[in-house]
Design an enzyme around this catalytic site. Structure first.
Site, PDB file in Angstrom:
ATOM      1  N   ARG A 162      46.960 -17.864 -43.354  1.00 49.12           N
ATOM      2  CA  ARG A 162      47.395 -17.202 -42.117  1.00 49.12           C
ATOM      3  C   ARG A 162      46.834 -17.902 -40.887  1.00 49.12           C
ATOM      4  NH1 ARG A 162      49.813 -16.119 -45.740  1.00 49.12           N
ATOM      5  NH2 ARG A 162      50.303 -14.112 -46.681  1.00 49.12           N
ATOM      6  N   SER A 237      51.805  -6.014 -43.035  1.00 50.92           N
ATOM      7  CA  SER A 237      50.376  -6.039 -43.366  1.00 50.92           C
ATOM      8  C   SER A 237      49.547  -6.209 -42.098  1.00 50.92           C
ATOM      9  CB  SER A 237      50.081  -7.176 -44.338  1.00 50.92           C
ATOM     10  OG  SER A 237      50.755  -6.967 -45.561  1.00 50.92           O
ATOM     11  N   GLU A 333      45.349  -9.229 -39.182  1.00 50.94           N
ATOM     12  CA  GLU A 333      46.354 -10.291 -39.199  1.00 50.94           C
ATOM     13  C   GLU A 333      47.245 -10.186 -37.968  1.00 50.94           C
ATOM     14  OE1 GLU A 333      50.088 -11.524 -42.102  1.00 50.94           O
ATOM     15  OE2 GLU A 333      48.280 -10.689 -43.003  1.00 50.94           O
TER      16      GLU A 333
END
Length: 337
Positions: A162, A237, A333
């Site tokens: 990520r 998420s 995130e």
């Protein structure tokens, strides 16, 4: 191209947060993008893609530039593979479906991820054992300072979990214009070992899955676990799965032997953040209109009238409890603005 003032962003963020932009413009060509930077050189600027990876906690006191560049095409091909290009404003899932309709394999495991093509390299998005970097060739990016274009290769993007150069060294320096991917022609190599894909295929009685079958399985899994942002505000998420040094993890695992983990390197393991959050009792809980989804503890949701600050405070509460319980820090995130 028209600059609008005090523009509502309710329909431009998947959390469904009520916030406004001081100024707003949607651009659909490179010339329009250059014009905005030339005509408003001193105005603070905020770049907006699909609005799927951000949590607005306040109004944006800047000129919001909505990247609405459209188009997808085949650039080149051999008998085994093809290079395709997606413009930054293309919806990611629709782009994946287009590749599958053309029988190009590689992106099927990332079906139904929210957002636009242009933001996929920034996060190095991934799901079910695949990441963008696996098929990424290059991207064309607009330099916000020189107004020139630069092509970044796979290695130059410095992809991590990520992560990319666009979140670190080059943060706020570039706007991605288009992305090129190398995809497979038949016979395809499918990836079904990660997560629940195999059990979903078995449920559908599929023993020799095609890339389309894998995509449909991923869509079914995601729809069973993740709420549709059009019906319940969310950004997918919210937290990254934490990566922990094996030297630290040994003591944690001894205390919590039921904790799942995956080796990611000779010295590190990855722990499912959703499991950690669920063990702390948050799954399905609601705090006013901010809450944690009943089917997936990784997903924070807006039940209607939650503010961005309320959701951010809930995220901090979850992080503190996970660290208190397990000694593991989980990071967001989603970009909190």
């Amino acid at each position: 191209m028209q600059i609008q003032h005090e523009f509502p962003l309710l329909h431009y963020n998947t959390f469904g947060i009520t916030a406004k932009a001081k100024q707003f413009v949607s651009i659909s060509s490179l010339n329009e993008l250059r014009s905005v930077f030339l005509e408003y050189p001193n105005e603070p600027k905020f770049i907006l893609g699909g609005g799927s990876n951000m949590l607005l906690t306040q109004d944006i006191e800047a000129l919001v530039i909505h990247i609405n560049l459209k188009g997808k095409e085949v650039l080149s091909e051999t008998k085994d593979s093809v290079i395709v290009r997606g413009m930054a404003g293309e919806n990611w899932h629709e782009f994946v479906i287009w590749t599958l309709e053309n029988k190009y394999g590689g992106l099927e495991n990332m079906s139904l991820i929210p957002g636009n093509v242009g933001t996929t390299p920034v996060q190095n998005i991934g799901a079910y054992g695949k990441e963008i970097k696996d098929n990424f060739v290059s991207c064309v990016a607009f330099n916000r300072h020189t107004l020139e274009l630069k092509t970044f290769s796979n290695s130059e993007c410095e992809f991590g979990y990520r992560e990319s150069i666009f979140k670190n060294k080059e943060k706020d320096n570039y706007i991605i214009i288009s992305v090129d991917f190398c995809l497979q022609k038949a016979p395809h190599q499918v990836h079904t070992a990660y997560g629940d894909i195999q059990s979903e295929l078995a449920k559908q009685q599929i023993t020799n899955p095609s890339i389309q079958d894998v995509s449909k399985a991923v869509i079914a899994i995601r729809q069973s676990k993740l709420p549709d942002p059009k019906e319940l505000g969310n950004s997918g998420s919210f937290f990254k799965n934490p990566v922990v040094l094996k030297s630290d993890f040994a003591a944690i695992h001894k205390k919590f032997p039921e904790m799942r983990y995956f080796d990611v390197s000779p010295t590190e393991v990855k722990v499912p953040a959703g499991w950690l959050i669920e063990q702390c009792g948050f799954k399905g809980k609601r705090f006013g209109d901010a809450g944690i989804h009943k089917n997936q503890a990784l997903v924070l949701v807006n039940y209607g009238q939650a503010t961005g600050k309320e959701i951010a405070e809930l995220a901090q509460r979850i992080q503190a409890k996970v660290f208190e319980t397990f000694g593991i820090r989980i990071e967001a995130e989603v970009n909190i603005i």
